[in-house]
Design a protein around this motif. Structure first.
Motif, PDB file in Angstrom:
ATOM      1  N   ARG A   1     129.782  34.766  39.354  1.00 57.95           N
ATOM      2  CA  ARG A   1     128.504  34.520  38.710  1.00 57.95           C
ATOM      3  C   ARG A   1     127.902  33.240  39.250  1.00 57.95           C
ATOM      4  NH1 ARG A   1     130.703  33.162  32.582  1.00 57.95           N
ATOM      5  NH2 ARG A   1     131.681  31.150  33.067  1.00 57.95           N
ATOM      6  N   GLN A   2     126.572  33.210  39.173  1.00 57.28           N
ATOM      7  CA  GLN A   2     125.851  32.036  39.661  1.00 57.28           C
ATOM      8  C   GLN A   2     124.724  31.697  38.700  1.00 57.28           C
ATOM      9  OE1 GLN A   2     124.478  32.344  43.717  1.00 57.28           O
ATOM     10  NE2 GLN A   2     124.452  30.120  43.932  1.00 57.28           N
ATOM     11  N   ALA A   3     124.831  30.529  38.113  1.00 58.23           N
ATOM     12  CA  ALA A   3     123.780  30.025  37.234  1.00 58.23           C
ATOM     13  C   ALA A   3     122.768  29.259  38.075  1.00 58.23           C
ATOM     14  CB  ALA A   3     124.375  29.122  36.169  1.00 58.23           C
TER      15      ALA A   3
ATOM     16  N   LYS B   1     123.495  26.081  40.357  1.00 52.21           N
ATOM     17  CA  LYS B   1     124.947  25.900  40.447  1.00 52.21           C
ATOM     18  C   LYS B   1     125.538  26.777  41.534  1.00 52.21           C
ATOM     19  CE  LYS B   1     125.766  24.436  35.687  1.00 52.21           C
ATOM     20  NZ  LYS B   1     126.615  24.620  34.478  1.00 52.21           N
TER      21      LYS B   1
ATOM     22  N   ARG C   1     128.186  29.491  43.196  1.00 50.91           N
ATOM     23  CA  ARG C   1     128.742  30.761  42.747  1.00 50.91           C
ATOM     24  C   ARG C   1     130.199  30.547  42.335  1.00 50.91           C
ATOM     25  NH1 ARG C   1     126.953  35.940  46.151  1.00 50.91           N
ATOM     26  NH2 ARG C   1     125.006  34.785  45.813  1.00 50.91           N
TER      27      ARG C   1
ATOM     28  N   GLU D   1     126.305  29.614  28.117  1.00 50.84           N
ATOM     29  CA  GLU D   1     126.802  29.159  29.421  1.00 50.84           C
ATOM     30  C   GLU D   1     127.320  30.295  30.294  1.00 50.84           C
ATOM     31  OE1 GLU D   1     127.652  27.992  26.377  1.00 50.84           O
ATOM     32  OE2 GLU D   1     129.787  27.429  26.311  1.00 50.84           O
ATOM     33  N   ASP D   2     127.376  31.496  29.770  1.00 46.70           N
ATOM     34  CA  ASP D   2     127.726  32.660  30.580  1.00 46.70           C
ATOM     35  C   ASP D   2     126.514  33.211  31.336  1.00 46.70           C
ATOM     36  OD1 ASP D   2     129.821  33.723  27.893  1.00 46.70           O
ATOM     37  OD2 ASP D   2     130.489  32.823  29.784  1.00 46.70           O
ATOM     38  N   THR D   3     125.361  32.665  31.069  1.00 45.45           N
ATOM     39  CA  THR D   3     124.137  33.127  31.715  1.00 45.45           C
ATOM     40  C   THR D   3     124.194  32.930  33.224  1.00 45.45           C
ATOM     41  OG1 THR D   3     122.765  32.766  29.760  1.00 45.45           O
ATOM     42  CG2 THR D   3     121.650  32.717  31.896  1.00 45.45           C
ATOM     43  N   GLY D   4     123.722  33.920  33.954  1.00 44.09           N
ATOM     44  CA  GLY D   4     123.668  33.826  35.401  1.00 44.09           C
ATOM     45  C   GLY D   4     123.539  35.193  36.038  1.00 44.09           C
TER      46      GLY D   4
ATOM     47  N   TYR E   1     125.400  37.957  38.012  1.00 42.66           N
ATOM     48  CA  TYR E   1     126.786  38.376  38.210  1.00 42.66           C
ATOM     49  C   TYR E   1     126.871  39.277  39.437  1.00 42.66           C
ATOM     50  CZ  TYR E   1     128.394  36.318  33.889  1.00 42.66           C
ATOM     51  OH  TYR E   1     128.744  35.421  32.895  1.00 42.66           O
TER      52      TYR E   1
ATOM     53  N   GLN F   1     121.514  40.444  36.472  1.00 42.50           N
ATOM     54  CA  GLN F   1     121.230  39.270  35.654  1.00 42.50           C
ATOM     55  C   GLN F   1     121.814  39.435  34.258  1.00 42.50           C
ATOM     56  OE1 GLN F   1     119.445  36.264  36.415  1.00 42.50           O
ATOM     57  NE2 GLN F   1     120.231  35.647  34.407  1.00 42.50           N
TER      58      GLN F   1
ATOM     59  N   THR G   1     121.706  37.283  30.689  1.00 44.26           N
ATOM     60  CA  THR G   1     121.092  36.167  29.979  1.00 44.26           C
ATOM     61  C   THR G   1     121.571  36.181  28.542  1.00 44.26           C
ATOM     62  OG1 THR G   1     119.122  36.300  31.384  1.00 44.26           O
ATOM     63  CG2 THR G   1     118.944  35.041  29.330  1.00 44.26           C
TER      64      THR G   1
END
Length: 129
Positions: free
Chosen positions: A38-40, A43, A45, A89-92, A94, A124, A126
């Protein structure tokens, strides 16, 4: 060339659940490993979880242990990531990725992007607070 396609992302409230799917056009070798990254925004990956086809061993990054479960359906060339207890904080985005492994390999971490040979385009996720 193996093609990977992710699906199942979306918008969910904190505490909710989502199941991501990764379908491969063909088996990326035998044995093989499939991982979820995952990549926010802003940030790098991050490797989240992976599974190896030879022994179905799994790996999870500490931040998702007890909340995420990776599984595979070899007949369908599909790997799933069941995500529960989602947090903002799991948002990103995938990403699903696959790589060749040897018969002696087992799922371990940390996961690095350079280890993987094939990538999907991402889905995505969110999580709202």
């Amino acid at each position: 060339q193996v093609q990977l396609a992710e699906s199942g992302g979306g918008l969910v409230q904190a505490g909710g659940s989502l199941r991501l799917s990764c379908v491969a056009s063909e088996r990326p070798g035998d044995p093989y490993s499939v991982g979820w990254f995952r990549q926010a925004p802003g940030k790098e990956r991050e490797g989240v979880s992976c599974i190896s086809s030879n022994d179905d061993s799994t790996y999870y990054v500490d931040s998702v242990k007890g909340r995420f479960t990776i599984s595979s359906d070899h007949a369908k060339n599909t790997v799933y990531l069941q995500m529960s207890g989602l947090k903002p904080e799991d948002t990103g985005v995938y990403y699903c990725a696959a790589r060749y492994i040897t018969i002696a390999d087992t799922a371990t971490g940390p996961m690095w992007t350079y280890q993987y040979d094939f990538w999907g385009r991402g889905t995505q996720v969110t999580v709202s607070s």
